[in-house]
Design a protein around this motif. Structure first.
Motif, PDB file in Angstrom:
ATOM      1  N   LYS A 111      -3.578  -7.460   0.709  1.00  0.00           N
ATOM      2  CA  LYS A 111      -2.659  -7.265   1.834  1.00  0.00           C
ATOM      3  C   LYS A 111      -1.855  -8.523   2.174  1.00  0.00           C
ATOM      4  O   LYS A 111      -1.102  -8.549   3.132  1.00  0.00           O
ATOM      5  N   LEU A 165      -2.754 -11.395   3.445  1.00  0.00           N
ATOM      6  CA  LEU A 165      -3.074 -11.845   4.799  1.00  0.00           C
ATOM      7  C   LEU A 165      -3.242 -13.356   4.776  1.00  0.00           C
ATOM      8  O   LEU A 165      -4.040 -13.883   4.008  1.00  0.00           O
ATOM      9  N   ASP A 189       0.848  -1.187   0.000  1.00  0.00           N
ATOM     10  CA  ASP A 189       0.000   0.000   0.000  1.00  0.00           C
ATOM     11  C   ASP A 189       0.887   1.241   0.000  1.00  0.00           C
ATOM     12  O   ASP A 189       1.560   1.535   0.988  1.00  0.00           O
ATOM     13  N   ALA A 207      -4.254 -12.437  11.461  1.00  0.00           N
ATOM     14  CA  ALA A 207      -3.781 -11.352  10.601  1.00  0.00           C
ATOM     15  C   ALA A 207      -4.950 -10.612   9.963  1.00  0.00           C
ATOM     16  O   ALA A 207      -4.952  -9.380   9.888  1.00  0.00           O
ATOM     17  N   GLN A 246      -6.678  -8.469  12.686  1.00  0.00           N
ATOM     18  CA  GLN A 246      -5.887  -7.324  13.106  1.00  0.00           C
ATOM     19  C   GLN A 246      -5.832  -6.254  12.026  1.00  0.00           C
ATOM     20  O   GLN A 246      -6.080  -5.072  12.260  1.00  0.00           O
ATOM     21  N   GLU A 247      -5.481  -6.672  10.801  1.00  0.00           N
ATOM     22  CA  GLU A 247      -5.268  -5.707   9.721  1.00  0.00           C
ATOM     23  C   GLU A 247      -6.568  -5.100   9.217  1.00  0.00           C
ATOM     24  O   GLU A 247      -6.578  -3.971   8.733  1.00  0.00           O
ATOM     25  N   ARG A 252       3.012  -1.598  12.724  1.00  0.00           N
ATOM     26  CA  ARG A 252       2.097  -1.824  11.602  1.00  0.00           C
ATOM     27  C   ARG A 252       2.762  -1.589  10.260  1.00  0.00           C
ATOM     28  O   ARG A 252       2.151  -1.809   9.217  1.00  0.00           O
ATOM     29  N   ARG A 265      -9.290  -7.741   0.308  1.00  0.00           N
ATOM     30  CA  ARG A 265      -8.209  -7.288   1.168  1.00  0.00           C
ATOM     31  C   ARG A 265      -7.291  -8.433   1.589  1.00  0.00           C
ATOM     32  O   ARG A 265      -6.093  -8.224   1.813  1.00  0.00           O
ATOM     33  N   GLY A 325       1.732   1.925   3.803  1.00  0.00           N
ATOM     34  CA  GLY A 325       1.123   1.012   4.761  1.00  0.00           C
ATOM     35  C   GLY A 325      -0.315   1.321   5.085  1.00  0.00           C
ATOM     36  O   GLY A 325      -1.081   0.429   5.438  1.00  0.00           O
ATOM     37  N   ASP A 326      -0.712   2.585   4.989  1.00  0.00           N
ATOM     38  CA  ASP A 326      -2.102   3.001   5.223  1.00  0.00           C
ATOM     39  C   ASP A 326      -2.375   4.169   4.278  1.00  0.00           C
ATOM     40  O   ASP A 326      -1.978   5.296   4.554  1.00  0.00           O
TER      41      ASP A 326
END
Length: 825
Positions: free
Chosen positions: A507, A509, A331, A514, A517-518, A354, A503, A374-375
């Motif tokens: 991501k 995951l 990201d 995971a 959390q994410e 994170r 996602r 990351g975000d």
């Protein structure tokens, strides 16, 4: 009688890329039927989305998925498309263009959309076979061919395209090294901190990154064999990808005597130095700037379409650009100017745990640049503030926390989208702003995401803006927006099933913790609704990597038997295609006698059900059945349950094909495949349909000429007849099509949606295009199904299958005995 075409102006477009396509879309919307249009494209194909070449290389999409304008679009608008015939000369006095084939075409208005050329560094060996650029579909096909042979690849260039190429080749199994001249990756878009995080993410994929490295030669005798760096090292290479930048393709314009500097010089209405010739896209130089990203190209296209249509439109004044990297699981967002300066005021947020880094640069109280890693959820908001030169002095203290923290409270996602202005960009890939989406929804009566995609192109490319497009739908339609279209998967999250799946992939995951959390789960451990769904999505997304979690399965799946109302269980051994033997029948009878099972019943799926088994006896029951070669029929499964057959041509005088044989092969191929909901199949040996194939999830009707494939039937609480998907000639094709349908269902459907519900959502024509019309996509689906099945057969439940060889799946091979699905209670 005068032809009506005599009244229309002749428009010739040189170039069939994204800028030309968007300009024509806008023109046809503003002045339908106003021009006779001829397009000359150098490539032998229709217009496609070049920014999605990276997912094609990675295997996430096929060419058909990235086509922007298909044959029907050109025909429907009366466009004369000349593919593969490059324009080589312009006669401005005669107003004609001449092509490589010698054809000549007159014009009243000429548009140059010749795009750009990839820059190839002038080093020895640059012309060796195995050296490619990354610019069009031919380049991607060359890279895929090389990846199919394996070996090492060197990607020269650590910018957007270079990293996307590296990720795609690594995903295809090549050993990849990125060689970048500058000290950090993507130096034009990132600062050192974000580049550091990006490098870590790229290296975690097994890709070697060499920064500050200068290529001096490409080595090889008749083909590429290596890359020499200026420090004397040689990197082995079976493939070299040049991704070091692009240059405007202005050679045609220059030869015609038009004003050319770095690109074709245009004014604010995209006119060149010849009043009858315009230019648009990457070949253009406007106010000293050249653009290589799609959003500015689309802004130019809109202005030019208005000019050609004769409408009074504001001129093009240049673009502020933003960048996103299309590498799954990374990201990254960048926009504006983030260079160092004494007059800069910057706000930085770091969250090492994170992997989040945010930096917003202000000058005189206004945002001039932003880098997010990351975000990136607030990227569009920051970008909108940059474009508008908005004064953000009052929100400086909370600015780094994003849009949600402005105004003293936390905005939910819908309120955040509602607060965006109409000209705020929602879809960067296709340059679609919020106002365009709202207008399309209100004027055309759109009510769902797929409709918005079809009309506006928003979220039709990389899909990262999907949640924002859905939020625009919800804000615009209010209570009229279908709750089903935006129904969260459970109380633990606001995300839909589709968003969670998206996602998990984006991501990378790979565990339930995971995901929770994410994706911001509201509960610590999930609930009985979401845990089985997450477990399935992870099984489907990462076959062979994610280890199935029995505790996230329903009790029936955990004990491999269906619980009955008195607390006992029913056990159903598998009978392949409904066939059995005397030895299997004796084994079943022995188990029934030994464990005093009160009821033995023949099921509707042509099997025998042992009903009334005590829970404490289940391990011993299964052990004895397994010892006799009988395995679980998975009558409890969200997966393949039965393949019902009739006797077919082996015994029946009406039979046209070997329905029993095909049914057995189909069940052996597909057994153990977890799916969103239960799946039942059938093969009928003739159109009399004794196996009731037309009320199954997938049904095959044997006919004299081959096999009719039916889908989307049901015969339970909801009774639904199947739809005919298509016809194939051979048994091997029937197996491949059915497996491809099952894999598409596995990859796309929401958990617990039966196959018919999924087909209703995507449309039968879409499924037919994927698995009948597009042979390459069908094979890709089948291959992914094979990968998933190999993982299933190595499941702990199957590891005790001593003496059985893992079947190597190939479409044309006879399906041998595969490891049975054993049980572990």
């Amino acid at each position: 009688m005068t032809s009506p075409n005599k009244c229309r102006r002749k428009l010739v477009v040189v170039g069939n890329g994204m800028a030309a396509g968007r300009m024509l879309e806008e023109l046809f919307a503003r002045a339908p039927g106003g021009h006779d249009v001829t397009i000359f494209g150098a490539e032998p194909r229709v217009n496609y989305d070049r920014i999605m070449l990276s997912p094609v290389l990675a295997g996430d999409k096929a060419f058909a998925d990235i086509v922007i304008h298909d044959e029907d679009w050109y025909a429907g608008h009366g466009v004369d498309l000349r593919r593969g015939d490059k324009v080589v000369a312009i006669d401005r006095a005669a107003r004609t263009v001449t092509t490589a084939s010698g054809a000549s075409e007159p014009y009243d208005t000429l548009v140059l959309a010749t795009g750009s050329d990839p820059f190839v560094i002038p080093v020895p060996g640059k012309d060796l076979p195995g050296v490619v650029t990354f610019r069009d579909l031919d380049d991607v096909e060359a890279m895929l061919a090389a990846a199919g042979r394996g070996g090492s690849a060197v990607v020269i260039g650590g910018g957007l395209l270079g990293l996307e190429a590296a990720a795609g080749l690594a995903a295809k199994g090549m050993t990849v090294t990125v060689v970048h001249l500058m000290p950090i990756l993507m130096e034009r878009q990132l600062d050192q901190n974000a580049a550091y995080l990006l490098r870590k993410a790229i290296e975690k994929r097994g890709i070697t990154v060499e920064t500050g490295a200068n290529t001096t030669a490409i080595l090889g005798d008749g083909k590429v064999e290596g890359v020499r760096l200026d420090d004397g090292r040689t990197l082995p290479a079976d493939l070299v990808v040049m991704a070091v930048g692009i240059r405007p393709n202005a050679a045609l314009a220059k030869a015609a005597g038009l004003e050319v500097k770095r690109g074709v010089v245009v004014d604010d209405h995209l006119a060149t130095s010849d009043a009858n010739i315009f230019a648009v896209g990457e070949c253009v130089e406007h106010r000293g700037a050249c653009y290589g990203l799609v959003a500015p190209l689309y802004e130019m296209a809109k202005v030019l379409a208005g000019r050609i249509a004769g409408e009074p439109v504001p001129g093009y004044v240049g673009s502020v650009t933003s960048t996103k990297l299309k590498v799954t699981g990374v990201d990254l967002f960048s926009a504006g100017d983030f260079s160092e300066g004494d007059d800069n005021d910057e706000v930085v947020l770091r969250d090492p745990a994170r992997g989040v880094y945010k930096r917003v640069i202000l000058r005189d109280g206004r945002i001039v640049g932003a880098v997010l890693y990351g975000d990136t959820a607030d990227g569009s908001w920051y970008f909108d503030l940059i474009r508008k030169h908005a004064d953000v002095s009052d929100m400086r203290e909370t600015l780094i926390y994003g849009q949600a923290f402005q105004g003293g409270g936390v905005l939910d996602p819908l309120a955040a989208v509602a607060a965006l202005s109409d000209d705020a960009e929602i879809c960067g890939c296709n340059g679609v702003c919020k106002g365009t989406i709202v207008q399309a929804i209100t004027t055309k009566g759109l009510s769902g995401l797929d409709e918005v995609r079809a009309v506006t192109k928003a979220s039709a490319s990389c899909g990262q803006c999907t949640s924002k497009v859905e939020a625009v739908l919800a804000v615009t339609l209010g209570d009229a927006y279908s709750a089903a279209a935006r129904k969260p998967m459970c109380k633990c999250t606001e995300l839909t099933h589709e968003e969670v799946r998206e996602r998990i992939d984006a991501k990378t995951l790979k565990s339930v913790p995971a995901v929770m959390q994410e994706l911001g789960w509201k509960t610590s451990c999930g609930c009985p609704s979401c845990r089985p769904a997450l477990n399935y999505y992870l099984v489907a997304a990462w076959p062979g990597e994610y280890r199935d979690d029995p505790q996230s399965r329903y009790v029936n799946e955990r004990v491999h038997a269906n619980i009955q109302k008195d607390g006992t269980f029913s056990v159903v051994p598998r009978m392949w295609g409904g066939l059995t033997t005397p030895d299997e029948l004796r084994a079943i009878a022995d188990v029934a006698d030994r464990f005093k099972i009160p009821t033995v019943k023949v099921t509707g799926g042509q099997r025998i059900d042992l009903i009334g088994v005590r829970k404490e006896d289940l391990p011993a029951v299964w052990a004895q059945l397994n010892a006799s070669g009988l395995v679980s029929g998975q009558a409890y499964a969200k997966g393949l349950r039965t393949v019902k057959t009739c006797v077919g041509k082996e015994w029946c005088r009406f039979g046209t094909q070997d329905s029993m044989g095909l049914g057995v092969k189909m069940e052996r191929l597909m057994c153990g495949s977890w799916t969103p909901a239960k799946v039942k199949l059938a093969v009928s040996g003739c159109p009399r349909n004794c196996a009731e194939a037309t009320v199954k999830d997938i049904g095959v009707i044997c006919v004299d000429s081959g096999y009719d494939i039916h889908v989307a039937g049901a015969a339970g609480l909801h009774v639904r007849a199947t739809d005919l998907l298509g016809h194939v000639d051979t048994e091997e094709d029937a197996l491949e099509v059915c497996a491809a349908v099952l894999q598409a269902y596995r990859e796309q459907a929401a958990y617990l949606d039966r196959l018919y519900k999924w087909v209703d959502k995507i449309g039968l024509d879409t499924l037919r295009a994927e698995v009948i019309d597009d042979l390459a996509n069908r094979r890709a689906l089948y291959d992914r199904f094979v990968v998933a099945q190999r993982a299933v057969r190595k499941d702990p439940w199957a590891e005790r299958a001593a003496g059985h060889e893992l079947h190597e799946f190939t479409p044309l091979a006879k399906l041998a005995i595969i490891p049975p699905v054993l049980v572990e209670v």
